[in-house]
Design an enzyme around this catalytic site. Structure first.
Site, PDB file in Angstrom:
ATOM      1  N   GLY A 114      -4.520  -5.213   6.485  1.00 12.35           N
ATOM      2  CA  GLY A 114      -5.493  -4.678   6.998  1.00 12.35           C
ATOM      3  C   GLY A 114      -6.754  -5.224   8.018  1.00 12.35           C
ATOM      4  O   GLY A 114      -6.822  -4.059   8.988  1.00 12.35           O
TER       5      GLY A 114
ATOM      6  N   THR B 213       0.035   0.602   6.141  1.00 12.38           N
ATOM      7  CA  THR B 213       0.074  -0.304   5.438  1.00 12.38           C
ATOM      8  C   THR B 213       0.354  -1.604   6.340  1.00 12.38           C
ATOM      9  O   THR B 213       0.854  -1.281   7.138  1.00 12.38           O
ATOM     10  CB  THR B 213       1.684   0.247   4.841  1.00 12.38           C
ATOM     11  OG1 THR B 213       2.362  -0.198   5.748  1.00 12.38           O
ATOM     12  CG2 THR B 213       1.648   1.193   3.399  1.00 12.38           C
ATOM     13  N   GLY B 214       0.142  -2.757   5.549  1.00 11.46           N
ATOM     14  CA  GLY B 214       0.118  -4.346   6.235  1.00 11.46           C
ATOM     15  C   GLY B 214      -0.729  -4.536   6.070  1.00 11.46           C
ATOM     16  O   GLY B 214      -1.815  -4.271   5.531  1.00 11.46           O
TER      17      GLY B 214
ATOM     18  N   ARG C 176     -13.576  -7.722  -1.017  1.00  9.28           N
ATOM     19  CA  ARG C 176     -13.149  -7.999   0.456  1.00  9.28           C
ATOM     20  C   ARG C 176     -12.310  -5.846   0.600  1.00  9.28           C
ATOM     21  O   ARG C 176     -11.626  -5.659  -1.026  1.00  9.28           O
ATOM     22  CB  ARG C 176     -11.650  -8.399   0.253  1.00  9.28           C
ATOM     23  CG  ARG C 176     -10.632  -8.259   1.917  1.00  9.28           C
ATOM     24  CD  ARG C 176      -9.512  -7.517   1.395  1.00  9.28           C
ATOM     25  NE  ARG C 176      -8.718  -7.041   2.561  1.00  9.28           N
ATOM     26  CZ  ARG C 176      -7.512  -6.437   2.258  1.00  9.28           C
ATOM     27  NH1 ARG C 176      -7.079  -5.919   1.365  1.00  9.28           N
ATOM     28  NH2 ARG C 176      -6.636  -6.326   3.759  1.00  9.28           N
ATOM     29  N   VAL C 177     -12.787  -5.641   1.538  1.00 13.24           N
ATOM     30  CA  VAL C 177     -11.641  -3.720   1.899  1.00 13.24           C
ATOM     31  C   VAL C 177     -10.921  -4.341   3.467  1.00 13.24           C
ATOM     32  O   VAL C 177     -11.258  -4.830   4.100  1.00 13.24           O
ATOM     33  CB  VAL C 177     -12.969  -3.195   1.583  1.00 13.24           C
ATOM     34  CG1 VAL C 177     -13.084  -1.712   1.941  1.00 13.24           C
ATOM     35  CG2 VAL C 177     -13.815  -3.107   0.847  1.00 13.24           C
ATOM     36  N   GLY C 178      -9.529  -4.045   2.646  1.00  9.07           N
ATOM     37  CA  GLY C 178      -8.652  -3.758   3.638  1.00  9.07           C
ATOM     38  C   GLY C 178      -8.853  -2.155   4.535  1.00  9.07           C
ATOM     39  O   GLY C 178     -10.309  -1.143   4.624  1.00  9.07           O
ATOM     40  N   ASP C 179      -8.424  -1.964   5.214  1.00  4.90           N
ATOM     41  CA  ASP C 179      -8.228  -0.582   6.270  1.00  4.90           C
ATOM     42  C   ASP C 179      -7.485   0.465   5.588  1.00  4.90           C
ATOM     43  O   ASP C 179      -8.455   1.775   6.177  1.00  4.90           O
ATOM     44  CB  ASP C 179      -6.869  -0.833   7.477  1.00  4.90           C
ATOM     45  CG  ASP C 179      -5.370  -0.964   6.566  1.00  4.90           C
ATOM     46  OD1 ASP C 179      -5.490  -1.409   5.750  1.00  4.90           O
ATOM     47  OD2 ASP C 179      -4.554  -0.636   7.396  1.00  4.90           O
TER      48      ASP C 179
ATOM     49  N   THR D 198       0.785  -1.002  -0.289  1.00  7.54           N
ATOM     50  CA  THR D 198       0.394   0.190  -0.535  1.00  7.54           C
ATOM     51  C   THR D 198       0.729   1.174   0.188  1.00  7.54           C
ATOM     52  O   THR D 198       2.257   1.195   0.600  1.00  7.54           O
ATOM     53  CB  THR D 198      -1.069   0.131   1.684  1.00  7.54           C
ATOM     54  OG1 THR D 198      -1.425  -0.598   1.447  1.00  7.54           O
ATOM     55  CG2 THR D 198      -1.614   1.155   1.249  1.00  7.54           C
TER      56      THR D 198
END
Ligand code: GLY
Length: 346
Positions: free
Chosen positions: A253, A250-251, A227-230, A199
């Protein structure tokens, strides 16, 4: 858990006590003497461009978006924008969010397909809607309404990595990688690793002392579609407060979404933590919130990584990650460079 991390934890406890005392004193409100920009490690060019834009008089928000656009359009970054690794079906789905300190406004898009610059669409959500987050087809229609055209974001390099993933995913389907009669070791070629969660986050302070933040990503490689991350979630993937500072991540989520760490970091800085202590505090919080054995190593530590980047109103910058070592990008009047991240575990 290492002795190193225990002493750091003690240090954090001490600094929390110190923070309570500092919070009684007035916060810094004067602009820094110089602008500064921070980013994840893949953002060296982005912070350099951000500072150039700021020095020409840009607002921090416009400057950081110009900065991350360089990475969004770069096919060699497999974790952001054009050339990002696709979802499990081979489709590139992008997430991005922006936050503008002076007005407190936020804009975000998630699961956006076919648009190379999701951060620009997020900025339009902020500026041209009464909403905060648009997703999927709605986000794409909104981008089209503002003149963006759709294009295929899957480069040959990303497609070939996806095909390799698909072909080595399981020995219970009919996909096979190129092989000789005896050399197929299905299922072992791809273990999840850090590269699957790349990211870019970027935050900056401009010439007026105003702060803004952006996070943009193609998200977890080979994710379940939708899928949605942070990254596009305010408070998780980024947060800024014009009186205090900014943070982003980053990383993995999923871990950050369970702890809303960018908001936590800014609130810790409001209480008096330095950017580094605040980022380490967030790493500790994720560690405390990681209970599932499948997410832990043999020592009970998180087996994954999340990295945080922060700056405060005084222009101090730092970052930390759960598992180190690692680096982040910084640019100011001394130019753009990489600096080391603090970390909890080796
Ligand atoms: N931190 C990026 C993601 O999990 O999608």
């Amino acid at each position: 858990m290492s002795h190193h991390s225990l002493s750091r934890r003690d240090f954090i406890r001490n600094s929390a006590t110190a923070g309570a005392a500092i919070a009684l004193r007035p916060q810094l409100h004067s602009p820094p003497s110089h602008p500064v920009a921070i980013a994840s490690r893949n953002g060296l060019q982005a912070v350099a461009r951000t500072i150039e834009e700021i020095n020409q008089g840009s607002d921090a928000l416009d400057a950081i978006i110009a900065g991350v656009n360089l990475v969004e359009e770069d096919p060699s970054d497999l974790t952001v924008g054009y050339g990002g690794l696709p979802n499990a079906e081979g489709i590139v789905e992008l997430d991005a969010a922006v936050m503008h300190g002076p007005t407190g406004r936020v804009g975000a898009v998630a699961s956006l397909e076919g648009i190379k610059y999701p951060s620009k669409v997020a900025q339009l959500v902020l500026e041209r809607t009464d909403h905060v987050l648009l997703v999927g087809e709605g986000a794409q229609e909104f981008a089209r309404m503002h003149g963006f055209s759709t294009e295929n974001l899957l480069t040959d390099e990303a497609r070939e990595i996806w095909v390799q993933w698909r072909e080595t995913l399981s020995n219970r389907d009919d996909y096979l990688p190129p092989h000789g009669p005896d050399d197929v070791n299905l299922g072992e070629a791809f273990q999840r690793n850090e590269e699957f969660w790349g990211t870019i986050h970027c935050s900056a302070i401009d010439l007026l002392g105003n702060i803004s933040s952006v996070t943009t990503t193609s998200g977890l490689a080979f994710k379940i579609p939708g899928r949605v991350g942070d990254s596009p979630i305010p408070g998780a993937g980024l947060y800024c407060d014009n009186d205090v500072g900014a943070a982003g991540s980053t990383g993995r989520g999923e871990a950050n979404l369970q702890s809303c760490c960018s908001f936590l970091i800014v609130e810790r800085m409001r209480m008096g933590d330095s950017p580094q202590d605040a980022c380490l505090y967030a790493c500790e919080r994720i560690t405390q919130n990681t209970h599932l054995a499948r997410l832990q190593n043999e020592s009970g530590e998180p087996a994954f990584n999340v990295s945080f980047y922060a700056l405060n109103k005084a222009g101090e910058v730092a970052g930390a990650r759960i598992r180190g070592p690692g680096q982040m990008a910084v640019a100011d009047q001394d130019g753009a460079r990489l600096i080391e991240l603090a970390y909890l575990f080796e």
